[in-house]
Design a protein around this motif. Structure first.
Motif, PDB file in Angstrom:
ATOM      1  N   GLU A   1     -43.413  15.274  51.700  1.00 48.87           N
ATOM      2  CA  GLU A   1     -44.525  14.861  50.844  1.00 48.87           C
ATOM      3  C   GLU A   1     -45.582  15.958  50.842  1.00 48.87           C
ATOM      4  O   GLU A   1     -45.576  16.837  51.717  1.00 48.87           O
ATOM      5  CB  GLU A   1     -45.110  13.532  51.343  1.00 48.87           C
TER       6      GLU A   1
ATOM      7  N   THR B   1     -48.322   4.011  51.966  1.00 46.58           N
ATOM      8  CA  THR B   1     -48.987   4.704  53.077  1.00 46.58           C
ATOM      9  C   THR B   1     -50.319   4.032  53.412  1.00 46.58           C
ATOM     10  O   THR B   1     -50.951   4.363  54.410  1.00 46.58           O
ATOM     11  CB  THR B   1     -49.262   6.180  52.707  1.00 46.58           C
ATOM     12  N   ARG B   2     -50.781   3.122  52.543  1.00 44.24           N
ATOM     13  CA  ARG B   2     -52.016   2.367  52.789  1.00 44.24           C
ATOM     14  C   ARG B   2     -51.939   1.071  51.985  1.00 44.24           C
ATOM     15  O   ARG B   2     -51.048   0.937  51.132  1.00 44.24           O
ATOM     16  CB  ARG B   2     -53.236   3.178  52.365  1.00 44.24           C
TER      17      ARG B   2
ATOM     18  N   GLY C   1     -41.001   3.705  61.133  1.00 45.64           N
ATOM     19  CA  GLY C   1     -42.283   4.398  61.261  1.00 45.64           C
ATOM     20  C   GLY C   1     -42.483   5.015  62.633  1.00 45.64           C
ATOM     21  O   GLY C   1     -41.767   4.694  63.570  1.00 45.64           O
TER      22      GLY C   1
ATOM     23  N   GLY D   1     -50.058  -1.641  53.493  1.00 48.89           N
ATOM     24  CA  GLY D   1     -49.563  -0.368  54.019  1.00 48.89           C
ATOM     25  C   GLY D   1     -48.335  -0.602  54.890  1.00 48.89           C
ATOM     26  O   GLY D   1     -48.283  -1.579  55.635  1.00 48.89           O
TER      27      GLY D   1
ATOM     28  N   ASP E   1     -50.184   6.625  46.795  1.00 45.42           N
ATOM     29  CA  ASP E   1     -50.233   5.591  47.852  1.00 45.42           C
ATOM     30  C   ASP E   1     -48.856   5.311  48.456  1.00 45.42           C
ATOM     31  O   ASP E   1     -48.717   4.456  49.332  1.00 45.42           O
ATOM     32  CB  ASP E   1     -50.779   4.272  47.269  1.00 45.42           C
TER      33      ASP E   1
ATOM     34  N   ARG F   1     -44.992   7.022  49.908  1.00 42.60           N
ATOM     35  CA  ARG F   1     -44.262   8.220  50.293  1.00 42.60           C
ATOM     36  C   ARG F   1     -42.756   7.945  50.261  1.00 42.60           C
ATOM     37  O   ARG F   1     -42.319   6.793  50.343  1.00 42.60           O
ATOM     38  CB  ARG F   1     -44.692   8.734  51.674  1.00 42.60           C
TER      39      ARG F   1
END
Ligand code: HEM
Length: 457
Positions: free
Chosen positions: A130, A342-343, A100, A354, A92, A94
């Protein structure tokens, strides 16, 4: 958008570096400095600590008291060994804490980044890749940096350490005290890395100079002039590397870079791309400049302050590998790292939306009393020392861990065997870096009782 603007208005090329500096250094530093003044824990950790600032260890204990994953203005932060490991292993999160891709700021950042020089934190660096890219790329690189390859380098590292000790011995005849950082702690890893990269002897000085000029590229909040100097050095290094890789392709040697160039996937689908090769070589060089030098300096300082532990190592040299892990645990070269969720997720019962950043305090996790009894004590016989997270954890676990451990062992053992009464003088100075922790200046008196040219053990 970038190509069109840059093509129609060439002057905009000059804007990009300024924007990069603004977004990656000036802005975050300004915002965090303000937040730190208001007491924000994470900001105090990132911009407040240093030789003249706050003490990292006191702040780390404040974080621990605040719970497993307290929320700060710009990030969650953790000092817990279990939470650090969970976040670093989690799918979950990175790596790579850049702005972003979404929104106007993200687009502006992507445009500014378009002509940035290759650095340890820019794609396709392993540090910010990743899965699935990271898995594919890492598998090839790991094959070359194997335990076997490190064993092959051990004898050569011993020779280098002995030669450097000879130089120290010669110098100490006329200089009763000298600075061990440039004379030994930095020279040992960079010489080994030059061999790994197959740098011809006559080019070593150039590469080492470029490497030290580019070294601050990991730091946040560089001044404009420093930022320009770092980018210029990174570009020169990339130019040198491109040329060097062409030579290696034409006439491969025995070095690890030649093996990386030749490495192929099992299914025959090719090897590393040119960009991946350049990036890996750059990262290996940066790691050598920035981290192993700190391991050696921190180790000398700790052993200097604990003569009884040193006496034990002199009697039982088979304890050196554990002693290196205890140095890494108690005074690690890399204090912290970061991840982005990432979430939406939950860690240690704390909801983490996230896009949130988590600062993982590796050094604080190494002093978690849940894992290490009497954690602030330096004890080379500690059986759990190897459970430290100084090399990170999970899929980004340090590729050079075996190499760094070997260099730490050979470097510290050789020095203390050749100079059994080596005395660390008062007035050592820490490097001004915040994420990385080591000595800039470490004055020692090697002369007291040196043993000339003793055989390596
Ligand atoms: C005492 C010395 C060293 C320390 C403390 C150290 C520490 C670390 C840490 C903490 C990370 C992961 C950062 C993260 O999770 O965000 C890392 C990654 C890495 N290190 Fe080291 N390192 C050391 C020496 C080296 C050396 C000598 C090399 C040379 C091969 C090296 C190559 C790498 C590479 C390539 C990665 C990226 C791995 C990946 O992302 O998959 N390191 N190191």
């Amino acid at each position: 958008m970038g190509t069109t603007l840059a093509q129609t208005r060439p002057g905009l090329h000059a804007v990009r570096p300024a924007l990069r500096w603004g977004l990656n250094h000036a802005l975050p530093r300004g915002a965090m400095t303000l937040a730190a003044r208001g007491g924000d824990l994470h900001s105090r950790l990132v911009v407040g600590i240093g030789p003249d600032g706050e003490d990292f260890w006191r702040l780390a204990e404040e974080v621990r008291r605040a719970g497993p994953l307290p929320r700060s203005r710009f990030a969650h932060v953790t000092a817990s060994h279990a939470v650090v490991r969970e976040v670093l292993a989690s799918p979950d999160f990175r790596a790579g804490v850049a702005v972003g891709p979404g929104g106007p700021l993200g687009r502006l950042a992507a445009w500014a980044q378009a002509d940035a020089p290759m650095g340890p934190l820019s794609p396709p660096s392993l540090l910010v890749s990743e899965p699935p890219d990271h898995t594919r790329y890492r598998r090839l690189v790991t094959r070359v940096f194997s335990v076997r390859a490190v064993q092959d380098l051990t004898e050569r590292t011993r020779e280098i350490a002995e030669r450097l000790a000879d130089d120290l011995e010669r110098r100490s005849r006329t200089e009763p005290t000298l600075d061990l950082v440039p004379a030994y702690c930095a020279l040992l890893p960079v010489t080994v890395i030059a061999e790994i990269l197959g740098v011809p002897a006559h080019e070593r000085d150039v590469v080492l100079r470029l490497g030290s000029a580019a070294a601050p590229s990991l730091d946040l909040g560089l001044s404009w002039s420093r930022f320009r100097a770092v980018e210029a050095a990174l570009r020169d290094f990339e130019r040198w590397l491109t040329h060097h890789l062409e030579q290696v392709r034409r006439a491969p040697g025995e070095d690890l870079l030649s093996q990386l160039v030749a490495a192929q996937h099992d299914d025959g689908s090719g090897g590393l791309t040119d960009a991946e090769l350049r990036s890996t070589a750059g990262l290996v060089l940066a790691a050598g400049f920035e981290t192993t030098v700190n391991l050696l300096g921190n180790g000398v300082a700790l052993l200097g302050a604990h003569p009884e532990q040193r006496a034990l190592l002199a009697e039982e040299p088979e304890r050196w590998p554990d002693a290196v892990d205890e140095v890494l645990r108690l005074d690690p070269p890399v204090l912290l790292t970061g991840r982005v969720a990432t979430r939406d997720t939950v860690v240690a019962g704390v909801p983490v939306p996230g896009g949130s950043v988590v600062a993982a305090l590796l050094a604080a996790a190494n002093r978690d009393p849940e894992v290490f009894a009497d954690p602030a004590r330096f004890d080379v016989t500690r059986s759990s020392a190897r459970d430290h997270v100084s090399f990170s954890s999970g899929r980004h676990y340090c590729l050079g861990a075996a190499l760094a451990r070997m260099e730490g062992h050979v470097g510290l053992e050789t020095l203390h065997r050749r100079f059994p009464a080596l005395a660390v003088e008062a007035g050592g100075r820490r490097r001004p870096t915040r994420i990385l922790r080591g000595y800039d200046v470490l004055r020692v008196s090697p002369r007291a009782g040196c043993v000339p040219g003793a055989p390596a053990r």
